[in-house]
Motif scaffolding. Structure first.
Motif, PDB file in Angstrom:
ATOM      1  N   PHE A  35      24.686  33.248  65.202  1.00 46.54           N
ATOM      2  CA  PHE A  35      23.493  33.727  64.700  1.00 46.54           C
ATOM      3  C   PHE A  35      23.443  35.078  63.807  1.00 46.54           C
ATOM      4  CE2 PHE A  35      19.358  35.830  65.784  1.00 46.54           C
ATOM      5  CZ  PHE A  35      18.500  35.152  65.163  1.00 46.54           C
ATOM      6  N   THR A  36      23.154  35.076  62.777  1.00 50.71           N
ATOM      7  CA  THR A  36      23.384  36.213  61.772  1.00 50.71           C
ATOM      8  C   THR A  36      22.054  36.516  61.059  1.00 50.71           C
ATOM      9  OG1 THR A  36      24.699  36.910  59.907  1.00 50.71           O
ATOM     10  CG2 THR A  36      24.082  34.478  60.036  1.00 50.71           C
ATOM     11  N   GLY A  37      21.947  37.717  60.498  1.00 44.45           N
ATOM     12  CA  GLY A  37      20.646  37.928  59.791  1.00 44.45           C
ATOM     13  C   GLY A  37      20.519  39.460  59.429  1.00 44.45           C
ATOM     14  N   ASN A  38      19.595  39.881  58.686  1.00 39.77           N
ATOM     15  CA  ASN A  38      19.114  41.140  58.323  1.00 39.77           C
ATOM     16  C   ASN A  38      17.643  41.280  58.190  1.00 39.77           C
ATOM     17  OD1 ASN A  38      19.280  43.661  57.192  1.00 39.77           O
ATOM     18  ND2 ASN A  38      20.300  43.051  55.266  1.00 39.77           N
ATOM     19  N   LEU A  39      17.344  42.139  59.073  1.00 42.38           N
ATOM     20  CA  LEU A  39      15.706  42.564  59.188  1.00 42.38           C
ATOM     21  C   LEU A  39      15.557  43.872  58.880  1.00 42.38           C
ATOM     22  CD1 LEU A  39      14.966  40.142  62.453  1.00 42.38           C
ATOM     23  CD2 LEU A  39      14.720  39.714  60.110  1.00 42.38           C
ATOM     24  N   ILE A  60      26.071  40.577  59.764  1.00 37.28           N
ATOM     25  CA  ILE A  60      26.591  39.744  58.826  1.00 37.28           C
ATOM     26  C   ILE A  60      27.937  39.356  58.855  1.00 37.28           C
ATOM     27  CG2 ILE A  60      24.840  40.288  56.904  1.00 37.28           C
ATOM     28  CD1 ILE A  60      26.680  42.206  55.783  1.00 37.28           C
ATOM     29  N   GLN A  61      28.520  39.887  59.617  1.00 40.85           N
ATOM     30  CA  GLN A  61      30.015  39.701  60.166  1.00 40.85           C
ATOM     31  C   GLN A  61      30.083  38.986  61.771  1.00 40.85           C
ATOM     32  OE1 GLN A  61      31.985  43.491  59.601  1.00 40.85           O
ATOM     33  NE2 GLN A  61      32.493  42.728  57.390  1.00 40.85           N
ATOM     34  N   ILE A  62      31.073  38.409  61.940  1.00 42.25           N
ATOM     35  CA  ILE A  62      31.292  37.519  63.404  1.00 42.25           C
ATOM     36  C   ILE A  62      30.911  38.824  64.485  1.00 42.25           C
ATOM     37  CG2 ILE A  62      32.722  36.390  64.747  1.00 42.25           C
ATOM     38  CD1 ILE A  62      34.019  35.120  62.353  1.00 42.25           C
ATOM     39  N   GLN A  63      31.771  39.610  64.498  1.00 44.89           N
ATOM     40  CA  GLN A  63      31.737  40.563  65.793  1.00 44.89           C
ATOM     41  C   GLN A  63      31.168  42.023  65.293  1.00 44.89           C
ATOM     42  OE1 GLN A  63      35.272  40.439  67.909  1.00 44.89           O
ATOM     43  NE2 GLN A  63      35.382  38.159  67.767  1.00 44.89           N
ATOM     44  N   SER A  64      30.546  42.176  64.229  1.00 46.06           N
ATOM     45  CA  SER A  64      29.751  43.470  63.981  1.00 46.06           C
ATOM     46  C   SER A  64      28.546  43.451  63.966  1.00 46.06           C
ATOM     47  CB  SER A  64      30.452  43.996  62.691  1.00 46.06           C
ATOM     48  OG  SER A  64      31.950  44.006  62.765  1.00 46.06           O
ATOM     49  N   LEU A  89      22.640  52.101  66.958  1.00 49.11           N
ATOM     50  CA  LEU A  89      23.918  51.449  67.369  1.00 49.11           C
ATOM     51  C   LEU A  89      24.570  50.765  66.153  1.00 49.11           C
ATOM     52  CD1 LEU A  89      23.800  49.574  70.683  1.00 49.11           C
ATOM     53  CD2 LEU A  89      24.808  48.444  68.754  1.00 49.11           C
ATOM     54  N   GLU A  90      26.079  50.956  66.636  1.00 45.49           N
ATOM     55  CA  GLU A  90      27.034  50.218  65.376  1.00 45.49           C
ATOM     56  C   GLU A  90      27.920  49.608  66.246  1.00 45.49           C
ATOM     57  OE1 GLU A  90      29.828  50.961  61.639  1.00 45.49           O
ATOM     58  OE2 GLU A  90      29.261  52.705  63.166  1.00 45.49           O
ATOM     59  N   LYS A  91      28.181  48.290  66.224  1.00 44.40           N
ATOM     60  CA  LYS A  91      29.280  47.813  66.931  1.00 44.40           C
ATOM     61  C   LYS A  91      30.255  47.284  65.556  1.00 44.40           C
ATOM     62  CE  LYS A  91      30.421  43.999  69.839  1.00 44.40           C
ATOM     63  NZ  LYS A  91      31.569  43.228  68.802  1.00 44.40           N
ATOM     64  N   TYR A  96      35.137  49.258  68.123  1.00 44.56           N
ATOM     65  CA  TYR A  96      34.603  50.450  68.609  1.00 44.56           C
ATOM     66  C   TYR A  96      32.963  50.189  68.774  1.00 44.56           C
ATOM     67  CZ  TYR A  96      33.717  52.157  63.917  1.00 44.56           C
ATOM     68  OH  TYR A  96      33.406  52.220  62.553  1.00 44.56           O
ATOM     69  N   LEU A  97      32.313  50.952  69.550  1.00 47.84           N
ATOM     70  CA  LEU A  97      30.716  50.812  69.853  1.00 47.84           C
ATOM     71  C   LEU A  97      30.341  52.350  69.445  1.00 47.84           C
ATOM     72  CD1 LEU A  97      28.448  49.253  70.190  1.00 47.84           C
ATOM     73  CD2 LEU A  97      28.510  49.729  72.687  1.00 47.84           C
ATOM     74  N   ASN A  98      29.505  52.550  68.576  1.00 54.17           N
ATOM     75  CA  ASN A  98      28.914  54.040  68.459  1.00 54.17           C
ATOM     76  C   ASN A  98      27.626  54.063  68.587  1.00 54.17           C
ATOM     77  OD1 ASN A  98      31.333  54.945  67.151  1.00 54.17           O
ATOM     78  ND2 ASN A  98      30.704  54.969  65.152  1.00 54.17           N
ATOM     79  N   LEU A  99      27.082  55.036  69.253  1.00 51.22           N
ATOM     80  CA  LEU A  99      25.627  55.383  69.831  1.00 51.22           C
ATOM     81  C   LEU A  99      25.285  56.769  69.299  1.00 51.22           C
ATOM     82  CD1 LEU A  99      23.207  54.403  71.247  1.00 51.22           C
ATOM     83  CD2 LEU A  99      24.235  55.670  73.223  1.00 51.22           C
TER      84      LEU A  99
END
Length: 246
Positions: A35-39, A60-64, A89-91, A96-99
């Motif tokens: 499930f992908t997208g950009n909102l 728009i990427q598999i695990q990001s 939040l950035e995965k 890494y996971l940034n908050l």
């Protein structure tokens, strides 16, 4: 010797929503879908107090994926003060996971600009801890926490704030932060020898937009986005990500 001015302003719809959702093949063998997208959502004055609410989600990427949410309440109680808050939040795949959490207070000290003070909390955690115990040197991505204390100045003179054709908008942002590199229990502890786990760092950001009208429906825009970060130890997962069409 007194006068009262009443302005019967008409409402203008400036809310915006755009994006896409989709399903793409994730694994050719299993046939699973991603499930992908950009909102992007931008709401103004829906509660009739002049507030602004923005939400942006991108995968728009598999695990990001990234998620950004911000709220802004200007002219609190008909005063020159405003408050704002932002959550990001950035995965990044399995790295890494940034908050990032920001809370600020603005004061409109002059007609076309303001002074803003803010507090920002940054935290980054490594996601993939497998094979870290076999490392012989520190990775470029590290676990860290930063507490920022910043000051911003804004100078603005635009003919129409929502869609300007001429004028300028300049914002200068400076901050000082206390950074702590957190030792990951999965990384050999002796690899942290020789690096400064507690430090003070500074950053500065300048954003400037200049608008020049061309005939009736065209505008030439010159934009500057620059950033500076200084620290005894910089991690790859704390570097700036600037640029793009927006």
């Amino acid at each position: 010797d007194k006068a009262a001015l009443y302005i019967f302003a008409d409402k203008n719809k400036i809310n915006r929503f755009e994006g896409f959702l989709g399903l793409v093949p994730n694994d050719e063998t299993s046939g699973k879908l991603l499930f992908t997208g950009n909102l992007d959502l931008n709401l103004n004055n829906i509660f009739h107090i002049g507030e602004n609410i923005q939400l942006s989600w991108k995968r728009i990427q598999i695990q990001s994926q990234t998620l950004n949410l911000s709220v802004d309440f200007p002219y609190l109680f008909y005063s020159s003060f405003a408050i704002d808050a932002c959550f990001a939040l950035e995965k990044c795949d399995t790295s890494y996971l940034n908050l990032d959490i920001v809370a600020g207070v603005r004061y409109y000290a002059w007609e076309n600009g303001y002074v803003r003070t803010y507090y920002e909390y940054q935290n980054s955690q490594l996601i993939n801890n497998q094979n870290l115990q076999f490392l012989t040197f520190l990775p470029q991505n590290l676990d860290y926490t930063i507490n920022w204390y910043g000051l911003s100045l804004n100078f603005k003179h635009l003919d129409y704030i929502f869609n300007p054709r001429k004028g300028y908008n300049i914002e200068i942002n400076t901050a000082i932060g206390k950074k702590m590199i957190q030792k990951n229990i999965n990384i050999p502890q002796e690899l942290y020898n020789g690096i400064q786990t507690k430090s003070t760092q500074i950053k500065a950001i300048i954003n400037a937009d200049l608008y020049f009208p061309i005939k009736k429906r065209w505008t030439w825009v010159i934009a500057l986005k620059s950033a500076y970060l200084q620290s005894p130890t910089l991690c790859e997962n704390e570097l700036f990500k600037i640029g793009g069409l927006n």
